[in-house]
Design an enzyme around this catalytic site. Sequence first.
Site, PDB file in Angstrom:
ATOM      1  CG  PHE A   1      -5.477 -22.548  60.416  1.00 28.60           C
ATOM      2  CD1 PHE A   1      -5.615 -22.232  61.749  1.00 28.60           C
ATOM      3  CD2 PHE A   1      -4.213 -22.892  59.942  1.00 28.60           C
ATOM      4  CE1 PHE A   1      -4.517 -22.233  62.607  1.00 28.60           C
ATOM      5  CE2 PHE A   1      -3.113 -22.897  60.789  1.00 28.60           C
ATOM      6  CZ  PHE A   1      -3.271 -22.565  62.124  1.00 28.60           C
TER       7      PHE A   1
ATOM      8  CB  SER B   1     -10.311 -25.062  55.019  1.00 31.62           C
ATOM      9  OG  SER B   1      -9.116 -25.703  55.362  1.00 31.62           O
ATOM     10  CG  MET B   2     -10.371 -24.359  61.386  1.00 30.37           C
ATOM     11  SD  MET B   2      -9.311 -23.182  62.264  1.00 30.37           S
ATOM     12  CE  MET B   2     -10.041 -21.603  61.794  1.00 30.37           C
TER      13      MET B   2
ATOM     14  CG  ASP C   1      -7.717 -29.393  49.025  1.00 33.39           C
ATOM     15  OD1 ASP C   1      -6.664 -28.851  49.419  1.00 33.39           O
ATOM     16  OD2 ASP C   1      -8.820 -29.205  49.559  1.00 33.39           O
TER      17      ASP C   1
ATOM     18  CG  HIS D   1      -7.813 -25.773  50.459  1.00 35.47           C
ATOM     19  ND1 HIS D   1      -8.491 -26.849  51.001  1.00 35.47           N
ATOM     20  CD2 HIS D   1      -7.747 -24.834  51.448  1.00 35.47           C
ATOM     21  CE1 HIS D   1      -8.811 -26.573  52.257  1.00 35.47           C
ATOM     22  NE2 HIS D   1      -8.367 -25.359  52.550  1.00 35.47           N
TER      23      HIS D   1
END
Length: 259
Positions: free
Chosen positions: A25, A93-94, A194, A224
């Site tokens: 994202f 992530s996303m 993270d 992250h």
Amino acid sequence: MPVLTGAEPFRHEGGEVGVLLCHGFTGSPQSLRPWAGYLAERGLTVSLPLLPGHGTRWEDMQITGWQDWYAEVDRELRALRERCAHVFVAGLSMGGALALRLAAKHGDAITGIVVVNPANKVHGLSAYALPVARHLVRTTKGIASDIAKEGAAELGYDRVPLHAAHSLRNFFRMLDGELPQVTQPLLVLRSPQDHVVPPADPARILSRVSSLDVTEVLLEHSYHVATLDNDADRIFEESYAFVGRLAPSVGKEGTAQGG
């Protein structure tokens, strides 16, 4: 708007095993480009699309939502399926969440899933304010470039458009209900440190999926955006070994089909 230098999509025609990589994202393919290159050099067919509204300016993302981002990776998956005997989905992530929804929806068409610091929820009090706040405030501070490695940087927006964040929250809530439909072998690589996605997110995902073949790897030296961080090589090697275990033709054809 022109795509930012480095944020371009990446595709490589390799052998009969394909991997679809999904970025995060407000990020761009730049965060996964070294991973894509590693897999391509070993003869895999690789697709790393640029999600709509990303890789240009945050204003372009303000008018997109999860349906646009998911449609893009779904289209890429279908294209890979047409030319590959085995297809894997992976994401950061996303992008990990998008990969998991592809797995829930496409079933046996996907051989395995690799997720790096996968997100499952928009956290904090601000999440509950999004339905109203997005009409009052356009953006909040960015989340890009959470990296421990000195000198490394992620190419992402310095602002988060709240309309897009609201859509993301809705996507996560929907996906949470679909996670039990995920049955494929799953490799989860996560960073204990993270600052974007808390440990509760991958833990929730692991508790909800129906996969029986599950491997969890800790990335002790990364934040992250671990694909650009100190554990990047570990991610590349673990994911390639995972693909090779489930699609044994990998490695036998690798060098001949590469380029």
